[in-house]
Design a protein around this motif. Structure first.
Motif, PDB file in Angstrom:
ATOM      1  N   ILE A 184       0.937  -1.249   0.024  1.00 34.04           N
ATOM      2  CA  ILE A 184       0.044   0.033   0.091  1.00 34.04           C
ATOM      3  C   ILE A 184       0.879   1.268  -0.060  1.00 34.04           C
ATOM      4  CG2 ILE A 184      -1.914   1.180   1.434  1.00 34.04           C
ATOM      5  CD1 ILE A 184      -2.693  -1.284   2.325  1.00 34.04           C
ATOM      6  N   LEU A 185       1.992   1.163   0.630  1.00 41.75           N
ATOM      7  CA  LEU A 185       2.723   2.253   1.049  1.00 41.75           C
ATOM      8  C   LEU A 185       3.682   2.732  -0.454  1.00 41.75           C
ATOM      9  CD1 LEU A 185       4.178   1.680   4.430  1.00 41.75           C
ATOM     10  CD2 LEU A 185       3.321   3.679   3.548  1.00 41.75           C
ATOM     11  N   ARG A 186       3.928   1.497  -1.268  1.00 44.78           N
ATOM     12  CA  ARG A 186       4.499   1.507  -2.209  1.00 44.78           C
ATOM     13  C   ARG A 186       3.432   2.499  -3.612  1.00 44.78           C
ATOM     14  NH1 ARG A 186       3.913  -2.024  -7.289  1.00 44.78           N
ATOM     15  NH2 ARG A 186       5.394  -1.642  -8.681  1.00 44.78           N
ATOM     16  N   ASN A 187       2.458   1.886  -3.492  1.00 47.02           N
ATOM     17  CA  ASN A 187       1.166   2.264  -4.254  1.00 47.02           C
ATOM     18  C   ASN A 187       0.914   3.588  -3.920  1.00 47.02           C
ATOM     19  OD1 ASN A 187       1.299  -0.042  -6.126  1.00 47.02           O
ATOM     20  ND2 ASN A 187      -0.263  -1.094  -4.918  1.00 47.02           N
ATOM     21  N   SER A 188       0.996   4.092  -2.931  1.00 47.28           N
ATOM     22  CA  SER A 188       0.538   5.510  -2.332  1.00 47.28           C
ATOM     23  C   SER A 188       1.582   6.578  -2.837  1.00 47.28           C
ATOM     24  CB  SER A 188       0.294   5.410  -0.931  1.00 47.28           C
ATOM     25  OG  SER A 188      -1.000   4.576  -0.479  1.00 47.28           O
ATOM     26  N   ARG A 189       2.816   6.127  -2.632  1.00 48.86           N
ATOM     27  CA  ARG A 189       3.815   7.201  -3.360  1.00 48.86           C
ATOM     28  C   ARG A 189       4.936   6.520  -4.296  1.00 48.86           C
ATOM     29  NH1 ARG A 189       3.600   9.318   2.462  1.00 48.86           N
ATOM     30  NH2 ARG A 189       4.864   7.668   2.894  1.00 48.86           N
ATOM     31  N   PRO A 190       4.218   6.252  -5.434  1.00 47.74           N
ATOM     32  CA  PRO A 190       4.928   5.475  -6.421  1.00 47.74           C
ATOM     33  C   PRO A 190       6.619   5.737  -6.598  1.00 47.74           C
ATOM     34  CG  PRO A 190       2.983   6.104  -7.205  1.00 47.74           C
ATOM     35  CD  PRO A 190       3.176   6.894  -6.148  1.00 47.74           C
ATOM     36  N   GLN A 191       6.929   6.909  -6.328  1.00 46.81           N
ATOM     37  CA  GLN A 191       8.249   7.304  -6.493  1.00 46.81           C
ATOM     38  C   GLN A 191       8.955   7.579  -5.175  1.00 46.81           C
ATOM     39  OE1 GLN A 191       6.182   8.950  -8.928  1.00 46.81           O
ATOM     40  NE2 GLN A 191       6.320   7.202 -10.319  1.00 46.81           N
ATOM     41  N   GLY A 192       8.209   7.327  -4.197  1.00 46.68           N
ATOM     42  CA  GLY A 192       8.760   7.442  -2.753  1.00 46.68           C
ATOM     43  C   GLY A 192       8.597   9.021  -2.325  1.00 46.68           C
ATOM     44  N   ILE A 193       9.378   9.260  -1.213  1.00 47.61           N
ATOM     45  CA  ILE A 193       9.263  10.610  -0.621  1.00 47.61           C
ATOM     46  C   ILE A 193      10.199  11.480  -1.319  1.00 47.61           C
ATOM     47  CG2 ILE A 193      10.064  11.853   1.573  1.00 47.61           C
ATOM     48  CD1 ILE A 193       8.732   9.539   3.190  1.00 47.61           C
ATOM     49  N   ASP A 194       9.808  12.721  -1.499  1.00 47.30           N
ATOM     50  CA  ASP A 194      10.659  13.748  -1.786  1.00 47.30           C
ATOM     51  C   ASP A 194      10.717  14.785  -0.764  1.00 47.30           C
ATOM     52  OD1 ASP A 194      11.859  15.977  -2.802  1.00 47.30           O
ATOM     53  OD2 ASP A 194      10.591  16.008  -4.740  1.00 47.30           O
ATOM     54  N   ARG A 195      12.111  14.673  -0.154  1.00 46.40           N
ATOM     55  CA  ARG A 195      12.147  15.324   1.117  1.00 46.40           C
ATOM     56  C   ARG A 195      12.756  16.896   1.007  1.00 46.40           C
ATOM     57  NH1 ARG A 195      12.766  11.997   5.096  1.00 46.40           N
ATOM     58  NH2 ARG A 195      13.165   9.732   4.445  1.00 46.40           N
ATOM     59  N   SER A 196      12.717  17.408  -0.397  1.00 45.38           N
ATOM     60  CA  SER A 196      12.725  18.740  -0.633  1.00 45.38           C
ATOM     61  C   SER A 196      11.555  19.331  -0.875  1.00 45.38           C
ATOM     62  CB  SER A 196      13.612  18.952  -1.914  1.00 45.38           C
ATOM     63  OG  SER A 196      13.223  18.624  -2.948  1.00 45.38           O
ATOM     64  N   GLY A 197      10.363  18.776  -1.060  1.00 44.86           N
ATOM     65  CA  GLY A 197       9.006  19.143  -1.167  1.00 44.86           C
ATOM     66  C   GLY A 197       7.949  18.291  -1.843  1.00 44.86           C
ATOM     67  N   LYS A 198       7.102  18.721  -2.759  1.00 41.85           N
ATOM     68  CA  LYS A 198       6.263  17.946  -3.103  1.00 41.85           C
ATOM     69  C   LYS A 198       6.552  16.461  -3.841  1.00 41.85           C
ATOM     70  CE  LYS A 198       1.590  18.345  -5.303  1.00 41.85           C
ATOM     71  NZ  LYS A 198       0.785  19.208  -6.253  1.00 41.85           N
ATOM     72  N   PRO A 199       6.183  15.367  -3.619  1.00 41.83           N
ATOM     73  CA  PRO A 199       6.668  14.273  -4.431  1.00 41.83           C
ATOM     74  C   PRO A 199       6.011  14.133  -5.935  1.00 41.83           C
ATOM     75  CG  PRO A 199       4.967  13.746  -2.760  1.00 41.83           C
ATOM     76  CD  PRO A 199       5.174  14.837  -2.621  1.00 41.83           C
ATOM     77  N   GLN A 200       6.510  13.587  -6.799  1.00 42.72           N
ATOM     78  CA  GLN A 200       5.988  13.548  -8.073  1.00 42.72           C
ATOM     79  C   GLN A 200       4.470  13.233  -8.266  1.00 42.72           C
ATOM     80  OE1 GLN A 200       9.069  11.060 -10.146  1.00 42.72           O
ATOM     81  NE2 GLN A 200       8.466  12.202 -11.983  1.00 42.72           N
ATOM     82  N   ARG A 201       4.348  12.194  -7.518  1.00 38.33           N
ATOM     83  CA  ARG A 201       2.844  11.446  -7.454  1.00 38.33           C
ATOM     84  C   ARG A 201       2.391  11.015  -5.983  1.00 38.33           C
ATOM     85  NH1 ARG A 201       5.125  10.411 -11.912  1.00 38.33           N
ATOM     86  NH2 ARG A 201       4.457  11.712 -13.679  1.00 38.33           N
ATOM     87  N   ARG A 202       1.312  11.325  -5.610  1.00 36.46           N
ATOM     88  CA  ARG A 202       0.926  10.564  -4.166  1.00 36.46           C
ATOM     89  C   ARG A 202      -0.602  10.320  -4.147  1.00 36.46           C
ATOM     90  NH1 ARG A 202      -1.214  13.975  -0.637  1.00 36.46           N
ATOM     91  NH2 ARG A 202      -0.222  16.058  -0.326  1.00 36.46           N
ATOM     92  N   VAL A 203      -1.120   9.221  -3.480  1.00 36.89           N
ATOM     93  CA  VAL A 203      -2.763   9.565  -3.414  1.00 36.89           C
ATOM     94  C   VAL A 203      -3.115  10.604  -2.848  1.00 36.89           C
ATOM     95  CG1 VAL A 203      -2.831   7.095  -3.823  1.00 36.89           C
ATOM     96  CG2 VAL A 203      -2.535   7.803  -1.510  1.00 36.89           C
TER      97      VAL A 203
END
Length: 500
Positions: free
Chosen positions: A385-404
């Protein structure tokens, strides 16, 4: 970092409001809500049953039990996702039918229900065929749904204005999902049967015959070679290699069948948009993960459910394009499923299906929410579920590419609250929050909920169908970068379990 925060909701029991319209075991429920709040859960989801609220007669709405529930949720500091549940529910000991006055109409006119080729009726949800038929005390099905939602808005204004209710999920089919009831266990379906088409009521039959005649093929008829609930694709003429589904008549039928589903969703979401206009709330539509036979060329189980999805035709992006006109969220199931856990004969592609559907929605510019399809409490499922919720993982500098937009967990139960299970679940919630403290304000994690504006103009069907052109999905990381733990953690879980 807050841009990586994904809120977590938990589904309440199906019968938290009992069939006699009373709040069930309120003291115990309050304790459980406190338990969730202490685990930093953001909110809960609840079915608002049509059969309970409007059970006494047409337009005789009784919201009292739901007001008690919503007040309790608010007092415990939780947000709320409300489902407009226009379907029935038969699960375990829970049995919540559609309103009795609707069932009375069905006694004299059983064609208000979905019907398979053999004439077996399905009382899970009203057939699309009566969407615009004034057979319910001179109201159409869409008008009945519209009036229910308008009454909900009027009676729950305090909770809407206070921001307690963040999402309204609009029931669009069986289990609230935008699909046909193609795989009913009550009629003998068993996994991984392909299911059956559900369009043989007199209204749908008449509409198909009219459409075929207009297309210049009055001789075309509804399929009679598509097998039965537990058939495999290759055992039928329709879904076999070089089968009917690849012929002009089959393509015409499948286009008609899937288009009807899209138009059904569009009509009811338009009514929902009007009902909640100006409210700070998001409208949600749910589609389900028909993952079995996904890796068969025919995608037979998806086709019988109304998702005209093939290797060379995207069946989900047209749905997302329809949702985009209403700025609706697409809620999708089976976020926890892993291909290797499925039996080989099912030719499951759950992981690829999630990737395809999420990508389709994001390409159409709408938000995606997700659920687990089956209850599970293990670390492997949570990590998926975690993998699908943030498909490219956490972006520590700001908004991730994609997330649910949000994740809703199935469901609050004794099993979830067991010591070991709840300990893992707390960790899961923390990871969904990107290891940050609970944040009650969506503005801070860049998911603001603003006043609902009027839906855009209707999208012509030919424009919607342009979205069937297949496009490669976005890439998903092989594993999550916010794991809840693996094999070593499971050993510790086992030790803890000795004391549970």
């Amino acid at each position: 970092m807050l841009a990586n925060y994904v809120p977590v909701f938990v589904m309440l029991p199906l019968d938290v409001v009992s069939v006699d319209n009373t709040l069930k075991k309120p003291e115990e429920l309050r304790k459980r809500l406190k338990h969730l709040r202490n685990a930093n859960v953001d909110g809960v989801m609840v079915d608002v049953w049509w059969g309970i609220v409007e059970g006494k007669g047409p337009k005789l709405y009784d919201w009292s039990a739901y007001k008690d529930l919503f007040r309790m949720v608010q007092e415990e500091g939780l947000k709320l996702q409300a489902i407009m549940s226009f379907h029935n529910c038969v699960e375990g000991t829970v049995n919540i039918p559609m309103p009795p006055w609707i069932l009375e109409v069905g006694k004299s006119n059983p064609d208000i229900y979905y019907t398979n080729r053999r004439g077996t009726r399905n009382q899970e949800y009203l057939t699309i065929g009566v969407d615009n038929q004034p057979v319910f005390q001179e109201r159409t099905a869409v008008e009945v749904y519209r009036d229910f939602m308008k009454s909900f808005r009027e009676n729950m204004a305090n909770f809407l204005d206070a921001g307690v209710i963040t999402d309204v999920e609009v029931g669009l089919g069986p289990s609230g999902e935008l699909r046909y009831p193609s795989y009913p266990e009550a009629q003998g379906w068993a996994f991984p049967g392909i299911g059956e088409f559900q369009c043989y009521d007199k209204y749908m039959k008449g509409e198909f015959k009219e459409a075929a005649t207009v297309a210049g093929h009055p001789e075309w008829d509804l399929p009679d070679d598509a097998g039965e609930y537990n058939s495999s694709p290759k055992s039928t003429k329709f879904f076999a290699a070089k089968g009917t589904y690849l012929m002009n008549s089959g393509k015409f039928f499948l286009t008609w069948y899937s288009n009807k589903l899209i138009m059904h969703g569009d009509q009811i979401l338009d009514a929902a948009n009007k009902a909640f206009l100006g409210c700070k709330v998001k409208i949600v539509a749910k589609a389900t993960g028909i993952h079995w036979w996904y890796k068969d060329d025919s995608h037979a189980a998806e086709l019988t459910a109304g998702y005209y999805n093939l290797n060379d035709r995207d069946g989900y992006r047209p749905i997302a394009r329809m949702l985009a006109r209403h700025d609706a969220i697409l809620n999708f199931t089976c976020a926890e499923m892993i291909n290797s856990e499925q039996i080989k004969m099912a030719m499951s592609g759950a992981e690829e299906l999630v990737q395809q559907v999420f990508s389709a929605a994001w390409r159409e510019g709408i938000e995606v929410a997700c659920e687990n399809a089956l209850s599970r409490y293990d670390r492997r499922g949570y990590n998926q579920i975690l993998r699908n919720s943030r498909p490219q993982g956490i972006d520590r500098s700001g908004k991730p590419q994609r997330r649910v937009f949000a994740m809703t967990y199935l469901r609050l139960s004794d099993e979830l609250l067991k010591m070991v299970n709840f300990r893992i679940f707390r960790t899961f919630v923390r990871r969904m929050h990107a290891d940050q403290d609970y944040c009650p304000d969506p503005w801070k994690y860049y998911k603001p909920i603003t006043a609902m504006q009027r839906s855009k103009a209707a999208t012509p069907m030919d424009k919607i169908l342009e979205a069937t052109e297949p496009t490669p999905p976005y890439s998903f990381d092989p594993e999550t970068d916010t794991s809840v733990g693996g094999a070593y953690a499971e050993i510790i879980d086992t030790l803890f379990g000795l004391f549970d």
